[in-house]
Design a protein around this motif. Structure first.
Motif, PDB file in Angstrom:
ATOM      1  N   GLU A 168      50.488  43.484  40.728  1.00 55.04           N
ATOM      2  CA  GLU A 168      51.592  42.790  40.956  1.00 55.04           C
ATOM      3  C   GLU A 168      50.983  41.841  42.069  1.00 55.04           C
ATOM      4  N   ALA A 189      51.721  37.221  38.519  1.00 55.00           N
ATOM      5  CA  ALA A 189      52.823  36.467  39.053  1.00 55.00           C
ATOM      6  C   ALA A 189      54.110  37.220  38.113  1.00 55.00           C
ATOM      7  N   PRO A 190      55.089  37.411  38.811  1.00 61.17           N
ATOM      8  CA  PRO A 190      56.324  38.183  38.057  1.00 61.17           C
ATOM      9  C   PRO A 190      56.860  37.697  36.834  1.00 61.17           C
ATOM     10  N   ASP A 191      56.809  36.024  36.561  1.00 62.92           N
ATOM     11  CA  ASP A 191      56.803  35.485  35.374  1.00 62.92           C
ATOM     12  C   ASP A 191      55.537  35.121  34.530  1.00 62.92           C
ATOM     13  N   GLY A 192      54.383  35.757  35.022  1.00 64.11           N
ATOM     14  CA  GLY A 192      53.227  35.470  34.222  1.00 64.11           C
ATOM     15  C   GLY A 192      53.039  36.006  32.781  1.00 64.11           C
ATOM     16  N   VAL A 193      52.197  35.503  32.082  1.00 63.44           N
ATOM     17  CA  VAL A 193      52.005  35.805  30.721  1.00 63.44           C
ATOM     18  C   VAL A 193      50.498  35.913  30.382  1.00 63.44           C
ATOM     19  N   ARG A 199      53.903  39.794  28.833  1.00 63.51           N
ATOM     20  CA  ARG A 199      54.798  39.063  29.780  1.00 63.51           C
ATOM     21  C   ARG A 199      55.160  40.126  31.153  1.00 63.51           C
ATOM     22  N   GLY A 200      54.711  39.495  32.122  1.00 60.11           N
ATOM     23  CA  GLY A 200      55.076  40.003  33.485  1.00 60.11           C
ATOM     24  C   GLY A 200      54.228  41.234  33.683  1.00 60.11           C
ATOM     25  N   VAL A 229      49.386  32.938  36.586  1.00 58.57           N
ATOM     26  CA  VAL A 229      50.531  32.599  36.000  1.00 58.57           C
ATOM     27  C   VAL A 229      50.530  32.534  34.611  1.00 58.57           C
ATOM     28  N   GLU A 230      49.346  32.336  33.997  1.00 54.14           N
ATOM     29  CA  GLU A 230      49.065  32.262  32.841  1.00 54.14           C
ATOM     30  C   GLU A 230      47.448  32.930  32.594  1.00 54.14           C
TER      31      GLU A 230
END
Length: 140
Positions: free
Chosen positions: A26, A30-34, A46-47, A119-120
């Motif tokens: 974490e 990122a919380p919205d990372g993929v 995802r996440g 984030v990616e």
């Protein structure tokens, strides 16, 4: 100032994978990372929770995995790294019985970083070498 994309990539492999520090997922993801093409089938995560589930299952199958990052190149918010990993298939997981085989696989990962977090990420690695060496074949 947050760490560069190349620094994040190196820290990810050293601190999360090599030290097996699940608590840092974490911190770097990122919380919205993929993460694209992560697992043996090439599926995405995802996440942090999805990545952590994969990470824990992978470590259950290959607890001694160790990555060596050979090269990292950076361009702004992106970094790409060439790596190798040595691992032994000593635990059951992913639907396969442990083979006891040790193998070295190679791969490349690219990350896009925002505010010091991935984030990616894209991952291309020798899944066939791992599956073949560890006799991880689909049942007939």
């Amino acid at each position: 100032m947050p760490p560069s994309a190349g620094t994040i990539l190196r820290l990810w492999f050293e601190e999360v994978w090599n030290r097996k520090d699940v608590s840092l997922i974490e911190t770097y993801f990122a919380p919205d990372g993929v993460t694209y093409a992560l697992d043996l089938s090439g599926a995405d995560a995802r996440g942090p929770a999805a990545f952590q589930a994969f990470f824990e299952e992978f470590l259950a199958s290959f607890p001694d995995i160790h990555f060596t990052v050979h090269d990292v190149v950076e361009d702004g918010d992106r970094a790409a790294g060439r790596w190798s990993a040595r691992l032994t298939h000593s635990g059951d997981g992913f639907g396969f019985t442990a083979s006891g085989e040790t193998v070295t696989v190679t791969g490349m990962s690219m990350v896009r970083v925002e505010n010091g977090m991935m984030v990616e990420s894209w991952n291309e690695w020798d899944r066939l070498r791992l599956a073949t060496a560890c006799r991880m074949t689909a049942p007939a």
